[in-house]
Design an enzyme around this catalytic site. Structure first.
Site, PDB file in Angstrom:
ATOM      1  N   THR A  50     -21.436  -7.406  -1.970  1.00 19.83           N
ATOM      2  CA  THR A  50     -22.171  -5.961  -2.402  1.00 19.83           C
ATOM      3  C   THR A  50     -22.044  -5.656  -3.682  1.00 19.83           C
ATOM      4  O   THR A  50     -20.963  -5.992  -4.706  1.00 19.83           O
ATOM      5  CB  THR A  50     -21.051  -4.879  -1.712  1.00 19.83           C
ATOM      6  N   GLY A  51     -22.796  -4.972  -4.379  1.00 20.26           N
ATOM      7  CA  GLY A  51     -22.727  -4.494  -5.775  1.00 20.26           C
ATOM      8  C   GLY A  51     -24.177  -4.843  -6.597  1.00 20.26           C
ATOM      9  O   GLY A  51     -25.260  -5.714  -6.224  1.00 20.26           O
ATOM     10  N   ASP A 109     -14.640  -7.605  -9.691  1.00 19.68           N
ATOM     11  CA  ASP A 109     -14.205  -6.409 -10.757  1.00 19.68           C
ATOM     12  C   ASP A 109     -13.317  -7.129 -11.874  1.00 19.68           C
ATOM     13  O   ASP A 109     -13.447  -6.824 -12.917  1.00 19.68           O
ATOM     14  CB  ASP A 109     -13.236  -5.405  -9.880  1.00 19.68           C
ATOM     15  N   GLY A 125     -13.400  -5.342  -4.549  1.00 19.52           N
ATOM     16  CA  GLY A 125     -13.201  -3.938  -3.763  1.00 19.52           C
ATOM     17  C   GLY A 125     -13.445  -2.951  -4.308  1.00 19.52           C
ATOM     18  O   GLY A 125     -13.060  -1.844  -3.526  1.00 19.52           O
ATOM     19  N   ARG A 126     -14.083  -2.822  -5.230  1.00 17.77           N
ATOM     20  CA  ARG A 126     -14.127  -1.378  -6.060  1.00 17.77           C
ATOM     21  C   ARG A 126     -15.377  -0.619  -5.164  1.00 17.77           C
ATOM     22  O   ARG A 126     -15.517   0.465  -4.909  1.00 17.77           O
ATOM     23  CB  ARG A 126     -14.895  -1.586  -7.576  1.00 17.77           C
ATOM     24  N   GLU A 171     -16.386  -8.834   2.920  1.00 18.73           N
ATOM     25  CA  GLU A 171     -16.538  -9.871   1.943  1.00 18.73           C
ATOM     26  C   GLU A 171     -15.614 -11.112   2.182  1.00 18.73           C
ATOM     27  O   GLU A 171     -16.019 -12.118   1.617  1.00 18.73           O
ATOM     28  CB  GLU A 171     -16.263  -9.191   0.529  1.00 18.73           C
ATOM     29  N   LYS A 195     -16.105  -8.741 -16.966  1.00 19.60           N
ATOM     30  CA  LYS A 195     -15.214  -9.061 -16.003  1.00 19.60           C
ATOM     31  C   LYS A 195     -14.199 -10.212 -16.202  1.00 19.60           C
ATOM     32  O   LYS A 195     -13.365 -10.144 -15.215  1.00 19.60           O
ATOM     33  CB  LYS A 195     -16.303  -9.455 -14.821  1.00 19.60           C
TER      34      LYS A 195
END
Length: 229
Positions: free
Chosen positions: A30-31, A88, A99-100, A107, A125
């Site tokens: 995700t992201g 992150d 987990g942002r 995940e 990062k």
């Protein structure tokens, strides 16, 4: 004109997509950086490559469907060839805070099932020591208990509030997120285990258990490089 950060994310995502071969089962994180990997995977599929994606969130699922990536679940495949995900924060040993996007539980499941865990990020990062707030997914009825236990560990917990929504953020699993700040994370693996053992906690955002199969890909303006750990 695209910013240097966007270009770096694209280069990292494209590099990771290049690791995917015909017939692979691929975890889709995700992201934004992972979405660039999906963009390249979609092009490879159009050119005849076969693959199956296992999304880690509703957001990842929706984006993958937009790109025409065939999808399945961990019910269908309990062993994946590769997972591509973001982070992150990344320390020199490959320990992560994730987990942002409030998706760290799924995940973690996908990372655990994968033979190779590829983390894509831009150089911003990277950090010498993990220090970002640690997201903790907890069942709502245990939120106060979990917050108390986190305080006893030296953390400062705060329930994440929604944006354009009143009240707590609700995860894809129907739970809450507590963001917990620690002054000094000197032993990420020990803290990860300790938090994950709190009753009512599903998973925290420290990813230190997968360093043995993790490849960190850092994008820059020109290309991407693998971080040696």
């Amino acid at each position: 004109m695209e910013s240097e950060q966007i270009i770096a994310k694209k280069n990292a995502g494209y590099f990771a997509a290049g690791l995917v071969e015909d017939g692979m089962v691929v975890g889709l994180g995700t992201g934004s950086t992972v979405f660039y990997a999906m963009e390249m995977l979609a092009e490879k599929i159009r050119n005849g490559m076969k693959m199956v994606g296992i999304p880690t969130s509703y957001q990842a699922e929706c984006r993958a469907r937009e790109y025409g990536i065939p999808l399945a679940t961990l019910h269908d495949y309990t062993e994946l060839d590769i997972a591509i995900d973001g982070a992150d924060q990344i320390d020199p040993k490959g320990n992560l805070i994730k987990g942002r996007g409030a998706a760290q539980t799924q995940e973690r499941c996908v990372a655990s099932a994968s033979r190779l865990f590829v983390v894509v990020a831009d150089a911003g990062k990277k950090t010498s020591c993990l220090s970002a707030p640690v997201p903790v997914e907890v069942i709502p009825s245990a939120a106060s208990l979990a917050a108390k236990r986190l305080c006893e560990m030296g953390g400062l917990p705060r329930i994440r509030e929604g944006v354009k929504k009143d009240g707590p953020v609700i995860t894809d699993n129907g739970n809450w997120i507590i963001d917990c700040t620690f002054s000094d994370i000197t032993d990420p693996l020990a803290l990860e285990i300790k938090i994950n053992n709190i009753p009512g906690v599903l998973s925290c955002g420290i990813f230190a258990e997968f360093t043995g199969k993790t490849k960190i890909v850092i994008g820059n303006r020109e290309s991407a490089e693998v971080m040696l750990i």
